[in-house]
Design a protein around this motif. Structure first.
Motif, PDB file in Angstrom:
ATOM      1  N   LEU A  85       1.357   2.759   3.401  1.00 45.41           N
ATOM      2  CA  LEU A  85       1.449   1.516   4.163  1.00 45.41           C
ATOM      3  C   LEU A  85       0.452   0.533   3.563  1.00 45.41           C
ATOM      4  O   LEU A  85      -0.754   0.741   3.637  1.00 45.41           O
ATOM      5  CB  LEU A  85       1.112   1.744   5.638  1.00 45.41           C
ATOM      6  N   PHE A  86       0.944  -0.515   2.930  1.00 50.42           N
ATOM      7  CA  PHE A  86       0.059  -1.515   2.349  1.00 50.42           C
ATOM      8  C   PHE A  86      -0.406  -2.491   3.415  1.00 50.42           C
ATOM      9  O   PHE A  86      -1.577  -2.803   3.514  1.00 50.42           O
ATOM     10  CB  PHE A  86       0.753  -2.253   1.209  1.00 50.42           C
ATOM     11  N   PHE A  87       0.536  -3.001   4.215  1.00 54.06           N
ATOM     12  CA  PHE A  87       0.175  -3.872   5.326  1.00 54.06           C
ATOM     13  C   PHE A  87       1.339  -3.910   6.307  1.00 54.06           C
ATOM     14  O   PHE A  87       2.464  -3.558   5.978  1.00 54.06           O
ATOM     15  CB  PHE A  87      -0.182  -5.285   4.866  1.00 54.06           C
ATOM     16  N   THR A  88       1.038  -4.313   7.512  1.00 59.83           N
ATOM     17  CA  THR A  88       2.072  -4.536   8.515  1.00 59.83           C
ATOM     18  C   THR A  88       1.708  -5.784   9.312  1.00 59.83           C
ATOM     19  O   THR A  88       0.543  -6.016   9.604  1.00 59.83           O
ATOM     20  CB  THR A  88       2.244  -3.308   9.442  1.00 59.83           C
ATOM     21  N   THR A  96      -2.356  -5.965   9.723  1.00 58.90           N
ATOM     22  CA  THR A  96      -3.142  -4.761   9.485  1.00 58.90           C
ATOM     23  C   THR A  96      -2.943  -4.339   8.036  1.00 58.90           C
ATOM     24  O   THR A  96      -1.806  -4.198   7.584  1.00 58.90           O
ATOM     25  CB  THR A  96      -2.696  -3.608  10.416  1.00 58.90           C
ATOM     26  N   ALA A  97      -4.043  -4.165   7.312  1.00 55.40           N
ATOM     27  CA  ALA A  97      -3.988  -3.691   5.923  1.00 55.40           C
ATOM     28  C   ALA A  97      -4.622  -2.313   5.858  1.00 55.40           C
ATOM     29  O   ALA A  97      -5.662  -2.074   6.467  1.00 55.40           O
ATOM     30  CB  ALA A  97      -4.737  -4.659   5.011  1.00 55.40           C
ATOM     31  N   MET A  98      -3.974  -1.400   5.140  1.00 51.44           N
ATOM     32  CA  MET A  98      -4.470  -0.038   5.011  1.00 51.44           C
ATOM     33  C   MET A  98      -4.614   0.265   3.518  1.00 51.44           C
ATOM     34  O   MET A  98      -3.627   0.264   2.799  1.00 51.44           O
ATOM     35  CB  MET A  98      -3.487   0.956   5.624  1.00 51.44           C
ATOM     36  N   PRO A  99      -5.825   0.563   3.049  1.00 48.40           N
ATOM     37  CA  PRO A  99      -5.972   0.907   1.627  1.00 48.40           C
ATOM     38  C   PRO A  99      -5.308   2.243   1.334  1.00 48.40           C
ATOM     39  O   PRO A  99      -5.145   3.078   2.228  1.00 48.40           O
ATOM     40  CB  PRO A  99      -7.483   0.980   1.438  1.00 48.40           C
ATOM     41  N   MET A 100      -4.913   2.420   0.091  1.00 46.10           N
ATOM     42  CA  MET A 100      -4.304   3.674  -0.309  1.00 46.10           C
ATOM     43  C   MET A 100      -5.340   4.787  -0.278  1.00 46.10           C
ATOM     44  O   MET A 100      -6.538   4.544  -0.388  1.00 46.10           O
ATOM     45  CB  MET A 100      -3.710   3.536  -1.711  1.00 46.10           C
ATOM     46  N   LYS A 101      -4.867   6.006  -0.135  1.00 47.68           N
ATOM     47  CA  LYS A 101      -5.739   7.179  -0.104  1.00 47.68           C
ATOM     48  C   LYS A 101      -6.673   7.165  -1.310  1.00 47.68           C
ATOM     49  O   LYS A 101      -6.266   6.900  -2.429  1.00 47.68           O
ATOM     50  CB  LYS A 101      -4.884   8.449  -0.135  1.00 47.68           C
ATOM     51  N   GLY A 102      -7.940   7.469  -1.050  1.00 48.74           N
ATOM     52  CA  GLY A 102      -8.910   7.569  -2.130  1.00 48.74           C
ATOM     53  C   GLY A 102      -9.605   6.270  -2.461  1.00 48.74           C
ATOM     54  O   GLY A 102     -10.452   6.244  -3.332  1.00 48.74           O
ATOM     55  N   THR A 103      -9.267   5.186  -1.788  1.00 43.96           N
ATOM     56  CA  THR A 103      -9.941   3.927  -2.067  1.00 43.96           C
ATOM     57  C   THR A 103     -11.035   3.699  -1.046  1.00 43.96           C
ATOM     58  O   THR A 103     -10.965   4.153   0.082  1.00 43.96           O
ATOM     59  CB  THR A 103      -8.961   2.735  -2.049  1.00 43.96           C
ATOM     60  N   ALA A 104     -12.060   3.044  -1.459  1.00 40.17           N
ATOM     61  CA  ALA A 104     -13.174   2.722  -0.569  1.00 40.17           C
ATOM     62  C   ALA A 104     -13.774   1.410  -1.035  1.00 40.17           C
ATOM     63  O   ALA A 104     -13.671   1.061  -2.211  1.00 40.17           O
ATOM     64  CB  ALA A 104     -14.219   3.829  -0.610  1.00 40.17           C
ATOM     65  N   PRO A 105     -14.399   0.686  -0.139  1.00 37.85           N
ATOM     66  CA  PRO A 105     -15.034  -0.564  -0.563  1.00 37.85           C
ATOM     67  C   PRO A 105     -16.093  -0.292  -1.633  1.00 37.85           C
ATOM     68  O   PRO A 105     -16.804   0.707  -1.569  1.00 37.85           O
ATOM     69  CB  PRO A 105     -15.686  -1.093   0.716  1.00 37.85           C
TER      70      PRO A 105
END
Length: 127
Positions: A85-88, A96-105
């Motif tokens: 889910l990139f955004f909804t 709402t934006a959801m980063p892909m698994k394994g990403t962090a700021p």
């Protein structure tokens, strides 16, 4: 009769030598320990004919991505399926934006490394 769609043969839009150069660069990043995974992609072109909605339905049923988009600019169609889910856009205009698994700021804070190392999703793997 239901709407129909047809796809032509996929043609890479990247020269083999350019892809080999990019792949070599990716391998150097991995060998240096700068990254542990890179998704190396390239553009491709294919001819699509027929009803965009029928094509989107075909993509959704064959790829089972879970999330997707079908949008028209009036001149072009955008069709996409993804397990992520990139955004909804929710009612009331809430995005709402959801980063892909394994990403962090990105952060220079050392404590972030401790947190990431303790997280089973991002912790280093041992065999």
């Amino acid at each position: 009769m239901p709407p129909r769609c047809a796809l032509g043969q996929v043609q890479p839009a990247t020269e083999p030598d350019d892809y080999a150069t990019a792949l070599d660069r990716v391998l150097r990043f991995i060998e240096a320990g700068d990254v542990y995974q890179i998704n190396l992609t390239f553009p491709a072109v294919l001819k699509a004919e027929g009803d965009p909605l029928a094509l989107y339905d075909r993509l959704r049923s064959s790829q089972r991505g879970g999330h997707g988009v079908l949008a028209s600019t009036g001149a072009h169609w955008l069709l996409s399926t993804s397990p992520e889910l990139f955004f909804t856009l929710e009612p009331g205009g809430h995005l709402t934006a959801m980063p892909m698994k394994g990403t962090a700021p990105r952060t220079e804070d050392e404590s972030a490394g401790v947190v990431l190392a303790a997280d089973p999703k991002t912790a280093p793997r041992t065999s």
